[in-house]
Write a protein that holds these residues in place. Structure first.
Motif, short mmCIF file in Angstrom:
data_model
loop_
_atom_site.label_atom_id
_atom_site.label_comp_id
_atom_site.label_asym_id
_atom_site.label_seq_id
_atom_site.Cartn_x
_atom_site.Cartn_y
_atom_site.Cartn_z
N LYS A 25 0.85 -1.18 0.00
CA LYS A 25 0.00 0.00 0.00
C LYS A 25 0.89 1.23 0.00
O LYS A 25 1.83 1.34 0.81
CB LYS A 25 -0.91 0.02 1.24
N ASN A 26 0.61 2.11 -0.95
CA ASN A 26 1.40 3.34 -1.10
C ASN A 26 2.90 3.04 -1.25
O ASN A 26 3.75 3.71 -0.65
CB ASN A 26 1.16 4.27 0.10
N GLY A 27 3.20 1.98 -1.99
CA GLY A 27 4.60 1.65 -2.27
C GLY A 27 5.32 0.88 -1.19
O GLY A 27 6.49 0.55 -1.34
N ARG A 28 4.65 0.58 -0.10
CA ARG A 28 5.28 -0.12 1.03
C ARG A 28 4.74 -1.54 1.13
O ARG A 28 3.52 -1.75 1.17
CB ARG A 28 5.03 0.64 2.32
N SER A 29 5.65 -2.54 1.19
CA SER A 29 5.25 -3.94 1.27
C SER A 29 5.39 -4.47 2.70
O SER A 29 6.39 -4.19 3.37
CB SER A 29 6.12 -4.80 0.34
N VAL A 30 4.40 -5.21 3.15
CA VAL A 30 4.38 -5.75 4.50
C VAL A 30 3.91 -7.20 4.47
O VAL A 30 2.96 -7.53 3.74
CB VAL A 30 3.43 -4.94 5.42
N ILE A 31 4.57 -8.06 5.25
CA ILE A 31 4.12 -9.45 5.39
C ILE A 31 3.00 -9.50 6.43
O ILE A 31 3.18 -9.06 7.57
CB ILE A 31 5.28 -10.36 5.82
N LYS A 32 1.85 -10.04 6.04
CA LYS A 32 0.71 -10.12 6.96
C LYS A 32 0.59 -11.51 7.60
O LYS A 32 -0.24 -11.70 8.49
CB LYS A 32 -0.58 -9.80 6.21
N GLY A 33 1.41 -12.44 7.15
CA GLY A 33 1.38 -13.76 7.77
C GLY A 33 2.05 -14.82 6.92
O GLY A 33 2.13 -14.69 5.70
N THR A 34 2.56 -15.85 7.58
CA THR A 34 3.12 -17.02 6.90
C THR A 34 2.61 -18.27 7.61
O THR A 34 2.39 -18.25 8.83
CB THR A 34 4.67 -17.03 6.92
N ARG A 35 2.44 -19.33 6.84
CA ARG A 35 1.94 -20.56 7.47
C ARG A 35 2.11 -21.74 6.54
O ARG A 35 2.29 -21.57 5.32
CB ARG A 35 0.46 -20.38 7.85
N THR A 36 2.04 -22.94 7.11
CA THR A 36 2.11 -24.18 6.33
C THR A 36 0.78 -24.92 6.45
O THR A 36 0.21 -25.01 7.53
CB THR A 36 3.25 -25.08 6.85
N PHE A 37 0.28 -25.43 5.32
CA PHE A 37 -0.98 -26.17 5.29
C PHE A 37 -0.76 -27.53 4.62
O PHE A 37 0.16 -27.69 3.81
CB PHE A 37 -2.04 -25.40 4.50
N LYS A 38 -1.64 -28.47 4.94
CA LYS A 38 -1.59 -29.77 4.28
C LYS A 38 -2.14 -29.64 2.86
O LYS A 38 -3.11 -28.91 2.63
CB LYS A 38 -2.40 -30.80 5.07
#
Length: 348
Positions: A25-38
């Protein structure tokens, strides 16, 4: 380009998949989450719920994954059924994107983050994934079942041979093994007939396949398998991409003074490699040009398997070339397009 973009990068394997949810948003990148799924239906449902909690109504959300073998397919179908924007990228594209960012670390989580970045940086140029047509899907399913039946037949044949050579095997066991082999033969014949019926329903498709099958070593069934596994080569713009997708590209293990062994990547579609194996064995013996090619490589390589892989690669490129060009195969025409990645003419 939407100034509020969300991207889910998916690094998928046989049993599980790692995801990274990023937004810009507005040129700025942010990680909102990471996870592993089957990598199964429950995992897909859990993944969908996890994403919905991070999704913003005002953003454009894209799902990006790598075409790793066939493991991505079920998830891609699931997301498509949910009307999501799905993008399936070839492994080679992901690899070059990582190189452009000078990323050398390779783990599942790092790859998921990298793939999410592709969605953020290149969403406007990515091509949406769509499942194959009903006709192509049916043909592919039939091809895969035939391949599995032939594997079962090979195992059953070996088992029968073992019983026949073993000491004092009772007749009932040998008879059961023989009957099992006969049943598999009947099933293979039946499925191949169904496959040909399906292909012949589309005259244009059948005519193209029949023309390519003129290459000695190939046949209607083997060409059909290749066309089905590549969805008529819709994803590919170059030979290099296709070879990478098939897992027939060579990985060099070199760093500074160290010279390791080169090896086949095998990261691509295993069904596609299997479809090319027996045709390559036949072509290496009975196709005059490919026999010379195979023999010449045998003098260079330590193992005949390396030469056979090169024949598989050559056959794949020939099929691709003739499919794209619409021309007839001319065995007397010599070309060098495999190395350059261009689309060479098939005839002169």
């Amino acid at each position: 380009m939407n100034d509020y973009l969300q991207s889910v990068g998916i690094d998928i394997a046989k049993e599980k998949f790692d995801v990274c949810f990023k937004e810009r948003k507005n040129g700025r990148s942010v990680i909102k989450g990471t996870r592993t799924f089957k990598n199964d239906s429950k995992g897909f449902t859990d993944f969908n719920l996890w994403c919905s909690k991070r999704r913003k109504e005002t953003s454009h959300l894209v799902f990006v994954m790598e075409a790793t073998g066939v493991y991505y397919e079920e998830l891609a179908y699931f997301l498509h059924s949910q009307n999501e924007a799905v993008y399936v990228e070839l492994p080679q594209k992901v690899k070059y994107f990582a190189k452009s960012l000078n990323i050398k670390t390779k783990t599942d989580k790092v790859d998921a983050k990298l793939i999410a970045d592709i969605g953020l940086e290149r969403s406007s140029s990515l091509k949406s994934w769509n499942p194959p047509s009903e006709q192509f899907k049916a043909i592919r399913d039939l091809c895969r079942e035939i391949s599995q039946l032939k594997k079962n037949k090979s195992a059953a044949s070996s088992r029968l041979h073992a019983w026949n050579t073993a000491h004092n095997t009772i007749p009932e066991v040998i008879k059961a093994a023989e009957e099992h082999l006969e049943i598999l033969d009947e099933l293979i014949e039946k499925m191949e007939e169904l496959l040909l019926e399906r292909v012949k329903q589309d005259k244009q498709l059948y005519d193209k396949i029949e023309r390519i099958a003129q290459i000695k070593g190939l046949g209607i069934i083997s060409v059909t398998k290749v066309i089905a596994e590549t969805n008529g080569f819709l994803l590919f713009n170059s030979i290099r991409q296709l070879v990478s997708y098939a897992g027939l590209d060579v990985i060099q293990d070199e760093s500074g003074q160290y010279k390791g062994k080169s090896r086949l990547s095998k990261k691509g579609n295993a069904h596609l490699r299997a479809a090319l194996y027996m045709p390559a064995v036949t072509a290496a013996t009975h196709n005059e040009n490919l026999n010379k090619f195979y023999s010449r490589l045998n003098e260079k390589f330590n193992y005949k398997k390396q030469s056979l892989v090169a024949v598989m690669r050559k056959l794949l490129v020939l099929i691709y070339t003739l499919w794209k060009s619409g021309e007839d195969y001319n065995q007397n025409y010599q070309w060098t397009g495999i190395k350059t990645g261009g689309l060479p003419p098939a005839t002169r």
